[in-house]
Motif scaffolding. Structure first.
Motif, PDB file in Angstrom:
ATOM      1  N   SER A 261      11.362  -4.592   4.594  1.00 13.78           N
ATOM      2  CA  SER A 261      11.642  -3.677   5.693  1.00 13.78           C
ATOM      3  C   SER A 261      10.560  -2.618   5.895  1.00 13.78           C
ATOM      4  O   SER A 261      10.515  -1.976   6.947  1.00 13.78           O
ATOM      5  N   VAL A 262       9.689  -2.432   4.902  1.00 18.40           N
ATOM      6  CA  VAL A 262       8.663  -1.389   5.014  1.00 18.40           C
ATOM      7  C   VAL A 262       7.248  -1.941   5.018  1.00 18.40           C
ATOM      8  O   VAL A 262       6.289  -1.177   5.180  1.00 18.40           O
ATOM      9  N   LYS A 263       7.091  -3.238   4.826  1.00 18.93           N
ATOM     10  CA  LYS A 263       5.754  -3.841   4.806  1.00 18.93           C
ATOM     11  C   LYS A 263       5.014  -3.554   6.107  1.00 18.93           C
ATOM     12  O   LYS A 263       5.564  -3.695   7.188  1.00 18.93           O
ATOM     13  N   GLY A 264       3.763  -3.134   5.955  1.00 19.90           N
ATOM     14  CA  GLY A 264       2.944  -2.825   7.120  1.00 19.90           C
ATOM     15  C   GLY A 264       3.105  -1.413   7.636  1.00 19.90           C
ATOM     16  O   GLY A 264       2.321  -0.972   8.479  1.00 19.90           O
ATOM     17  N   ARG A 265       4.112  -0.707   7.141  1.00 15.47           N
ATOM     18  CA  ARG A 265       4.337   0.682   7.578  1.00 15.47           C
ATOM     19  C   ARG A 265       4.160   1.686   6.440  1.00 15.47           C
ATOM     20  O   ARG A 265       3.698   2.797   6.675  1.00 15.47           O
ATOM     21  N   PHE A 266       4.540   1.306   5.228  1.00 13.65           N
ATOM     22  CA  PHE A 266       4.469   2.196   4.075  1.00 13.65           C
ATOM     23  C   PHE A 266       3.344   1.734   3.147  1.00 13.65           C
ATOM     24  O   PHE A 266       3.080   0.538   3.014  1.00 13.65           O
ATOM     25  N   THR A 267       2.724   2.712   2.480  1.00 18.37           N
ATOM     26  CA  THR A 267       1.683   2.419   1.503  1.00 18.37           C
ATOM     27  C   THR A 267       1.936   3.220   0.239  1.00 18.37           C
ATOM     28  O   THR A 267       2.059   4.449   0.302  1.00 18.37           O
ATOM     29  N   ILE A 268       2.000   2.519  -0.881  1.00 16.17           N
ATOM     30  CA  ILE A 268       2.173   3.169  -2.173  1.00 16.17           C
ATOM     31  C   ILE A 268       0.817   3.249  -2.863  1.00 16.17           C
ATOM     32  O   ILE A 268      -0.005   2.327  -2.749  1.00 16.17           O
ATOM     33  N   SER A 269       0.577   4.347  -3.552  1.00 15.83           N
ATOM     34  CA  SER A 269      -0.670   4.512  -4.290  1.00 15.83           C
ATOM     35  C   SER A 269      -0.424   5.447  -5.462  1.00 15.83           C
ATOM     36  O   SER A 269       0.659   6.052  -5.569  1.00 15.83           O
ATOM     37  N   ARG A 270      -1.421   5.564  -6.326  1.00 16.75           N
ATOM     38  CA  ARG A 270      -1.255   6.453  -7.464  1.00 16.75           C
ATOM     39  C   ARG A 270      -2.597   6.965  -7.930  1.00 16.75           C
ATOM     40  O   ARG A 270      -3.624   6.292  -7.795  1.00 16.75           O
ATOM     41  N   ASP A 271      -2.575   8.174  -8.493  1.00 17.70           N
ATOM     42  CA  ASP A 271      -3.728   8.785  -9.145  1.00 17.70           C
ATOM     43  C   ASP A 271      -3.334   9.152 -10.562  1.00 17.70           C
ATOM     44  O   ASP A 271      -2.216   9.628 -10.795  1.00 17.70           O
ATOM     45  N   ARG A 272      -4.280   8.953 -11.480  1.00 19.03           N
ATOM     46  CA  ARG A 272      -3.967   9.282 -12.872  1.00 19.03           C
ATOM     47  C   ARG A 272      -5.005  10.257 -13.409  1.00 19.03           C
ATOM     48  O   ARG A 272      -6.197  10.109 -13.176  1.00 19.03           O
ATOM     49  N   THR A 273      -4.498  11.258 -14.124  1.00 21.16           N
ATOM     50  CA  THR A 273      -5.352  12.147 -14.892  1.00 21.16           C
ATOM     51  C   THR A 273      -5.005  11.945 -16.363  1.00 21.16           C
ATOM     52  O   THR A 273      -4.175  11.088 -16.698  1.00 21.16           O
ATOM     53  N   LYS A 274      -5.565  12.752 -17.223  1.00 17.12           N
ATOM     54  CA  LYS A 274      -5.295  12.615 -18.642  1.00 17.12           C
ATOM     55  C   LYS A 274      -3.813  12.830 -18.944  1.00 17.12           C
ATOM     56  O   LYS A 274      -3.239  12.146 -19.797  1.00 17.12           O
ATOM     57  N   ASN A 275      -3.182  13.760 -18.243  1.00 16.57           N
ATOM     58  CA  ASN A 275      -1.817  14.148 -18.591  1.00 16.57           C
ATOM     59  C   ASN A 275      -0.770  13.860 -17.527  1.00 16.57           C
ATOM     60  O   ASN A 275       0.421  14.121 -17.757  1.00 16.57           O
ATOM     61  N   THR A 276      -1.184  13.369 -16.378  1.00 18.64           N
ATOM     62  CA  THR A 276      -0.216  13.122 -15.310  1.00 18.64           C
ATOM     63  C   THR A 276      -0.524  11.828 -14.566  1.00 18.64           C
ATOM     64  O   THR A 276      -1.658  11.344 -14.560  1.00 18.64           O
ATOM     65  N   ILE A 277       0.506  11.303 -13.949  1.00 22.69           N
ATOM     66  CA  ILE A 277       0.364  10.247 -12.955  1.00 22.69           C
ATOM     67  C   ILE A 277       1.048  10.747 -11.690  1.00 22.69           C
ATOM     68  O   ILE A 277       2.225  11.148 -11.743  1.00 22.69           O
ATOM     69  N   THR A 278       0.318  10.753 -10.584  1.00 25.71           N
ATOM     70  CA  THR A 278       0.927  11.119  -9.315  1.00 25.71           C
ATOM     71  C   THR A 278       0.990   9.896  -8.429  1.00 25.71           C
ATOM     72  O   THR A 278      -0.028   9.245  -8.175  1.00 25.71           O
ATOM     73  N   MET A 279       2.190   9.591  -7.992  1.00 22.97           N
ATOM     74  CA  MET A 279       2.420   8.452  -7.115  1.00 22.97           C
ATOM     75  C   MET A 279       2.710   8.970  -5.717  1.00 22.97           C
ATOM     76  O   MET A 279       3.399   9.985  -5.551  1.00 22.97           O
ATOM     77  N   TYR A 280       2.195   8.263  -4.720  1.00 23.53           N
ATOM     78  CA  TYR A 280       2.385   8.656  -3.328  1.00 23.53           C
ATOM     79  C   TYR A 280       3.074   7.532  -2.553  1.00 23.53           C
ATOM     80  O   TYR A 280       2.942   6.353  -2.889  1.00 23.53           O
ATOM     81  N   LEU A 281       3.758   7.929  -1.523  1.00 23.87           N
ATOM     82  CA  LEU A 281       4.275   6.968  -0.563  1.00 23.87           C
ATOM     83  C   LEU A 281       3.928   7.493   0.825  1.00 23.87           C
ATOM     84  O   LEU A 281       4.515   8.473   1.296  1.00 23.87           O
ATOM     85  N   GLN A 282       2.946   6.865   1.449  1.00 19.42           N
ATOM     86  CA  GLN A 282       2.579   7.203   2.818  1.00 19.42           C
ATOM     87  C   GLN A 282       3.465   6.388   3.752  1.00 19.42           C
ATOM     88  O   GLN A 282       3.441   5.151   3.707  1.00 19.42           O
ATOM     89  N   MET A 283       4.230   7.067   4.566  1.00 15.77           N
ATOM     90  CA  MET A 283       5.193   6.406   5.444  1.00 15.77           C
ATOM     91  C   MET A 283       4.777   6.637   6.890  1.00 15.77           C
ATOM     92  O   MET A 283       4.763   7.782   7.366  1.00 15.77           O
ATOM     93  N   ASN A 284       4.411   5.573   7.578  1.00 15.29           N
ATOM     94  CA  ASN A 284       4.000   5.630   8.980  1.00 15.29           C
ATOM     95  C   ASN A 284       5.002   4.872   9.851  1.00 15.29           C
ATOM     96  O   ASN A 284       5.806   4.088   9.350  1.00 15.29           O
ATOM     97  N   SER A 285       4.936   5.115  11.132  1.00 16.18           N
ATOM     98  CA  SER A 285       5.825   4.433  12.091  1.00 16.18           C
ATOM     99  C   SER A 285       7.277   4.507  11.637  1.00 16.18           C
ATOM    100  O   SER A 285       8.004   3.507  11.624  1.00 16.18           O
TER     101      SER A 285
END
Length: 121
Positions: free
Chosen positions: A62-86
């Protein structure tokens, strides 16, 4: 234990965009996947997208092509994102961040506090 803190929800008109963030801290080396789930009123919580520690990604149809998941990692954290378009009114739900942890043969799941996303028509 893994601590998860979410941010980024809000109210948006149909067709608009939002970005959610989830920061994991404490024992992050044991996290082997992070996911976004959502739960609309009167419905069960369902998987939106997953990103594994080696970068594999999966989306709900239901979200393919509209949402994008990504992540950034540092030494002590992981930040995950969800970009939601349309965004569509059907995307209205509380969105939850999930961290899946594996230590030896034991699996655990940790959850964020949830953030409300409301899409108006």
């Amino acid at each position: 234990q893994v601590q998860l803190v979410e941010s980024g929800g809000g109210l948006v008109q149909a067709g608009g965009s939002l970005r959610l963030s989830c920061t994991a801290s404490r024992n992050i080396n044991s996290v082997n996947a992070m996911s976004w789930y959502r739960q609309a009123p009167g419905k069960e919580r369902g998987l939106v997208a997953t990103i594994t520690s080696d970068g594999n990604i999966n989306y709900a149809n239901s979200v393919k092509g509209r949402f994008t998941i990504s992540r950034d990692r540092t030494k002590n954290t992981i930040t995950m994102y969800l970009q939601m378009n349309s965004l569509e009114p059907e995307d209205t739900a509380v969105y939850y961040c999930n961290a899946h942890v594996r230590v030896d043969i034991y699996d655990s799941d940790y959850w964020g506090q949830g953030t409300q996303v409301t899409v108006s028509s």
